[in-house]
Design a protein around this motif. Structure first.
Motif, PDB file in Angstrom:
ATOM      1  N   PRO A 294       6.011 -22.063  -5.937  1.00  0.00           N
ATOM      2  CA  PRO A 294       6.054 -20.867  -5.079  1.00  0.00           C
ATOM      3  C   PRO A 294       6.813 -21.102  -3.773  1.00  0.00           C
ATOM      4  O   PRO A 294       7.532 -20.218  -3.298  1.00  0.00           O
ATOM      5  CB  PRO A 294       4.570 -20.565  -4.808  1.00  0.00           C
ATOM      6  N   LEU A 295       6.651 -22.291  -3.192  1.00  0.00           N
ATOM      7  CA  LEU A 295       7.356 -22.605  -1.952  1.00  0.00           C
ATOM      8  C   LEU A 295       8.867 -22.618  -2.184  1.00  0.00           C
ATOM      9  O   LEU A 295       9.628 -22.021  -1.408  1.00  0.00           O
ATOM     10  CB  LEU A 295       6.891 -23.959  -1.411  1.00  0.00           C
ATOM     11  N   CYS A 296       9.318 -23.293  -3.233  1.00  0.00           N
ATOM     12  CA  CYS A 296      10.750 -23.374  -3.519  1.00  0.00           C
ATOM     13  C   CYS A 296      11.327 -22.002  -3.865  1.00  0.00           C
ATOM     14  O   CYS A 296      12.478 -21.711  -3.529  1.00  0.00           O
ATOM     15  CB  CYS A 296      11.005 -24.364  -4.667  1.00  0.00           C
ATOM     16  N   ARG A 297      10.519 -21.176  -4.496  1.00  0.00           N
ATOM     17  CA  ARG A 297      10.997 -19.816  -4.786  1.00  0.00           C
ATOM     18  C   ARG A 297      11.209 -19.043  -3.479  1.00  0.00           C
ATOM     19  O   ARG A 297      12.202 -18.326  -3.322  1.00  0.00           O
ATOM     20  CB  ARG A 297       9.995 -19.083  -5.675  1.00  0.00           C
ATOM     21  N   THR A 298      10.281 -19.212  -2.536  1.00  0.00           N
ATOM     22  CA  THR A 298      10.432 -18.561  -1.233  1.00  0.00           C
ATOM     23  C   THR A 298      11.687 -19.051  -0.522  1.00  0.00           C
ATOM     24  O   THR A 298      12.437 -18.256   0.057  1.00  0.00           O
ATOM     25  CB  THR A 298       9.197 -18.850  -0.355  1.00  0.00           C
ATOM     26  N   LEU A 299      11.937 -20.350  -0.575  1.00  0.00           N
ATOM     27  CA  LEU A 299      13.106 -20.923   0.095  1.00  0.00           C
ATOM     28  C   LEU A 299      14.401 -20.416  -0.535  1.00  0.00           C
ATOM     29  O   LEU A 299      15.334 -20.012   0.163  1.00  0.00           O
ATOM     30  CB  LEU A 299      13.053 -22.452   0.023  1.00  0.00           C
ATOM     31  N   GLN A 300      14.475 -20.435  -1.865  1.00  0.00           N
ATOM     32  CA  GLN A 300      15.728 -20.052  -2.517  1.00  0.00           C
ATOM     33  C   GLN A 300      15.986 -18.547  -2.416  1.00  0.00           C
ATOM     34  O   GLN A 300      17.143 -18.107  -2.382  1.00  0.00           O
ATOM     35  CB  GLN A 300      15.749 -20.526  -3.967  1.00  0.00           C
ATOM     36  N   GLU A 301      14.933 -17.749  -2.339  1.00  0.00           N
ATOM     37  CA  GLU A 301      15.131 -16.313  -2.162  1.00  0.00           C
ATOM     38  C   GLU A 301      15.807 -16.015  -0.825  1.00  0.00           C
ATOM     39  O   GLU A 301      16.723 -15.193  -0.746  1.00  0.00           O
ATOM     40  CB  GLU A 301      13.790 -15.582  -2.251  1.00  0.00           C
ATOM     41  N   GLU A 302      15.358 -16.682   0.238  1.00  0.00           N
ATOM     42  CA  GLU A 302      15.967 -16.466   1.550  1.00  0.00           C
ATOM     43  C   GLU A 302      17.392 -16.994   1.581  1.00  0.00           C
ATOM     44  O   GLU A 302      18.287 -16.365   2.162  1.00  0.00           O
ATOM     45  CB  GLU A 302      15.122 -17.151   2.628  1.00  0.00           C
ATOM     46  N   ILE A 303      17.626 -18.140   0.953  1.00  0.00           N
ATOM     47  CA  ILE A 303      18.982 -18.705   0.902  1.00  0.00           C
ATOM     48  C   ILE A 303      19.925 -17.763   0.169  1.00  0.00           C
ATOM     49  O   ILE A 303      21.032 -17.464   0.640  1.00  0.00           O
ATOM     50  CB  ILE A 303      18.965 -20.090   0.219  1.00  0.00           C
ATOM     51  N   ASN A 304      19.492 -17.263  -0.968  1.00  0.00           N
ATOM     52  CA  ASN A 304      20.376 -16.426  -1.796  1.00  0.00           C
ATOM     53  C   ASN A 304      20.657 -15.065  -1.165  1.00  0.00           C
ATOM     54  O   ASN A 304      21.779 -14.565  -1.210  1.00  0.00           O
ATOM     55  CB  ASN A 304      19.768 -16.245  -3.190  1.00  0.00           C
ATOM     56  N   LYS A 306      20.670 -14.300   1.987  1.00  0.00           N
ATOM     57  CA  LYS A 306      21.445 -14.396   3.220  1.00  0.00           C
ATOM     58  C   LYS A 306      22.830 -15.000   2.985  1.00  0.00           C
ATOM     59  O   LYS A 306      23.818 -14.561   3.586  1.00  0.00           O
ATOM     60  CB  LYS A 306      20.683 -15.243   4.245  1.00  0.00           C
ATOM     61  N   ARG A 307      22.948 -15.990   2.135  1.00  0.00           N
ATOM     62  CA  ARG A 307      24.227 -16.682   1.959  1.00  0.00           C
ATOM     63  C   ARG A 307      25.092 -16.063   0.851  1.00  0.00           C
ATOM     64  O   ARG A 307      26.299 -16.289   0.806  1.00  0.00           O
ATOM     65  CB  ARG A 307      23.989 -18.166   1.673  1.00  0.00           C
ATOM     66  N   TYR A 308      24.476 -15.303  -0.046  1.00  0.00           N
ATOM     67  CA  TYR A 308      25.247 -14.700  -1.137  1.00  0.00           C
ATOM     68  C   TYR A 308      25.152 -13.177  -1.147  1.00  0.00           C
ATOM     69  O   TYR A 308      26.134 -12.494  -1.460  1.00  0.00           O
ATOM     70  CB  TYR A 308      24.780 -15.253  -2.489  1.00  0.00           C
ATOM     71  N   GLY A 309      23.975 -12.643  -0.858  1.00  0.00           N
ATOM     72  CA  GLY A 309      23.811 -11.204  -0.840  1.00  0.00           C
ATOM     73  C   GLY A 309      23.866 -10.581  -2.227  1.00  0.00           C
ATOM     74  O   GLY A 309      23.963 -11.274  -3.251  1.00  0.00           O
ATOM     75  N   TYR A 310      23.845  -9.263  -2.242  1.00  0.00           N
ATOM     76  CA  TYR A 310      23.839  -8.562  -3.529  1.00  0.00           C
ATOM     77  C   TYR A 310      25.154  -8.769  -4.281  1.00  0.00           C
ATOM     78  O   TYR A 310      25.168  -8.924  -5.515  1.00  0.00           O
ATOM     79  CB  TYR A 310      23.586  -7.074  -3.314  1.00  0.00           C
ATOM     80  N   ALA A 311      26.256  -8.784  -3.547  1.00  0.00           N
ATOM     81  CA  ALA A 311      27.554  -8.961  -4.198  1.00  0.00           C
ATOM     82  C   ALA A 311      27.634 -10.298  -4.913  1.00  0.00           C
ATOM     83  O   ALA A 311      28.098 -10.393  -6.056  1.00  0.00           O
ATOM     84  CB  ALA A 311      28.679  -8.837  -3.168  1.00  0.00           C
ATOM     85  N   GLY A 312      27.179 -11.352  -4.249  1.00  0.00           N
ATOM     86  CA  GLY A 312      27.174 -12.662  -4.882  1.00  0.00           C
ATOM     87  C   GLY A 312      26.218 -12.726  -6.047  1.00  0.00           C
ATOM     88  O   GLY A 312      26.529 -13.301  -7.108  1.00  0.00           O
ATOM     89  N   PHE A 313      25.041 -12.120  -5.894  1.00  0.00           N
ATOM     90  CA  PHE A 313      24.058 -12.093  -6.972  1.00  0.00           C
ATOM     91  C   PHE A 313      24.620 -11.387  -8.201  1.00  0.00           C
ATOM     92  O   PHE A 313      24.442 -11.837  -9.336  1.00  0.00           O
ATOM     93  CB  PHE A 313      22.794 -11.390  -6.475  1.00  0.00           C
ATOM     94  N   LYS A 314      25.310 -10.275  -7.965  1.00  0.00           N
ATOM     95  CA  LYS A 314      25.880  -9.507  -9.073  1.00  0.00           C
ATOM     96  C   LYS A 314      26.939 -10.310  -9.815  1.00  0.00           C
ATOM     97  O   LYS A 314      27.097 -10.182 -11.046  1.00  0.00           O
ATOM     98  CB  LYS A 314      26.476  -8.216  -8.528  1.00  0.00           C
ATOM     99  N   ASN A 315      27.657 -11.164  -9.097  1.00  0.00           N
ATOM    100  CA  ASN A 315      28.709 -11.979  -9.710  1.00  0.00           C
ATOM    101  C   ASN A 315      28.201 -13.315 -10.248  1.00  0.00           C
ATOM    102  O   ASN A 315      28.990 -14.133 -10.719  1.00  0.00           O
ATOM    103  CB  ASN A 315      29.824 -12.235  -8.689  1.00  0.00           C
ATOM    104  N   GLY A 316      26.913 -13.537 -10.156  1.00  0.00           N
ATOM    105  CA  GLY A 316      26.344 -14.775 -10.687  1.00  0.00           C
ATOM    106  C   GLY A 316      26.480 -15.959  -9.760  1.00  0.00           C
ATOM    107  O   GLY A 316      26.513 -17.102 -10.225  1.00  0.00           O
TER     108      GLY A 316
END
Length: 391
Positions: A294-304, A306-316
């Motif tokens: 759960p802790l690592c999921r919280t960390l990676q959610e904030e990283i993704n 902020k650093r990638y956003g929806y556009a990055g998420f959509k592109n994988g």
């Protein structure tokens, strides 16, 4: 001792429930409070280090276009976040601040990731939060950071450190009582009779103070000693027969209780902290499932976000914190499972080598997936039966 240090100690101990103020504390009270702090801090920081050590063993996998890559972002998270820290030191500071303050701030400056030592957050409902007074080591940023410019992590809505401190304040009374009982049971006790004639002497006060402050002190502190008494004084040793036999093991058990309920607040099975060997495997699985994952999921959610956003998420494009490397793998004990994983086609050879901490093989066949002939689809089996075959 300096007033500032006493004030700091009280702040560490008290939270909302300080027992005394910095103006009231005496030297003896100070050392009593310091002892309380040591018991509480060793429990707290043992838990923090356990979590930080586990997260530092994780691999921060980076993906571009849904394919795993090892380039600049991977190097930043797994090797060198900034020029003064390696990844392990960075993660330890990051996790320590998160648990110590229930929040942590990571910012990027000149391509370096930095963990803030202090900051002030202004929260908004519909706009980006703002962060001022952001300090890292000896440097304080003058600018105001918006929420989109930083990585802000919050552990939980309730600061568990304050909760455990409050619980400890109540539990400490039992520990103090046990310590006093032990000291009383092991201390020297006696009865001093002073005759009326001795009390009427001109040197009574001088003799009495000398006896109490010098003679008795030397007598009780020496392995072999003789107690000189003035005329009219009689001392009777009553030993420790009338006192409890509280043992140090009982006190140790109570101090271990402090570690246990602190571990529970972290989501760590107490067995991992107290050194219990039996059931360690199950405790480790519990630790990974209910604390680290759960802790690592919280960390990676904030990283993704902020650093990638929806556009990055959509592109994988994203970061994934892989926790599988935390648990030590005994190759001999899992050899059968490894065979099944490869034979079923679920994993290739290099996948297994990465899972077990081995270096990958730079050959094409090591990345191929194999499946034994024992496996077949339902359609293939039905077709075989229709052709007269057997199962």
């Amino acid at each position: 001792m300096g007033l500032n240090f006493k004030k700091w100690l009280l702040e560490k101990l008290g939270g909302e429930e300080q027992r005394v103020t910095s103006a009231e504390i005496t030297g003896e009270e100070f050392f009593d409070l310091a002892s309380d702090l040591y018991v509480r801090e060793i429990a707290f920081w043992s838990c923090v280090n356990t979590v930080a050590n586990a997260v530092s063993k994780c691999e921060f996998k980076t993906f571009m276009g849904k394919k795993e890559v090892r380039e600049g972002e991977y190097y930043t998270w797994n090797m060198e976040p900034n020029r003064n820290q390696n990844a392990s030191a960075f993660i330890h500071k990051w996790i320590s601040k998160l648990y110590q303050d229930n929040e942590a701030l990571v910012l990027e400056q000149n391509g370096q990731l930095l963990v803030a030592d202090s900051f002030t957050r202004k929260a908004y409902a519909l706009y980006d939060d703002t962060f001022t007074g952001v300090a890292v080591e000896d440097f304080t940023f003058k600018k105001t950071f918006t929420g989109s410019e930083v990585l802000y992590f919050k552990l939980s809505e309730k600061d568990m450190r304050r909760v455990t401190n409050g619980l400890y304040m109540a539990y400490q009374k039992l520990i103090d009582y046990s310590v006093r009982s032990y000291q009383k049971s092991r201390g020297s006790r006696g009865i001093l009779d002073v005759s009326a004639m001795a009390q009427g002497s001109e040197k009574y006060e001088e003799n009495f103070n000398k006896l109490m402050n010098e003679h008795f002190k030397n007598f009780f502190n020496s392995e072999n000693a003789v107690l000189p008494l003035f005329e009219g004084y009689r001392y009777t040793d009553i030993g420790s027969k009338t006192y409890s036999n509280e043992g140090t093991r009982d006190i140790r058990a109570m101090i271990d209780d402090v570690s246990d309920f602190t571990a529970k607040a972290f989501g760590i099975p107490p067995a991992l902290l107290n050194g219990t060997v039996q059931g360690t495997s199950e405790a480790t699985d519990h630790f990974l499932t209910f604390c680290i994952d759960p802790l690592c999921r919280t960390l990676q959610e904030e990283i993704n976000r902020k650093r990638y956003g929806y556009a990055g998420f959509k592109n994988g494009n994203y970061v994934q914190i892989d926790t599988k490397a935390i648990k030590h793998v005994d190759l001999l004990s899992v050899s059968t499972a490894i065979d099944k994983l490869i034979a079923s086609g679920a994993f290739c050879i290099n996948d297994i080598r990465k899972l077990t901490g081995e270096t990958i093989i730079d050959e094409a066949w090591a990345n191929q997936h194999f499946m034994t002939k024992n496996y077949a689809t339902v359609a293939d089996l039905l077709e075989s039966l229709q052709e007269g075959g057997t199962l």
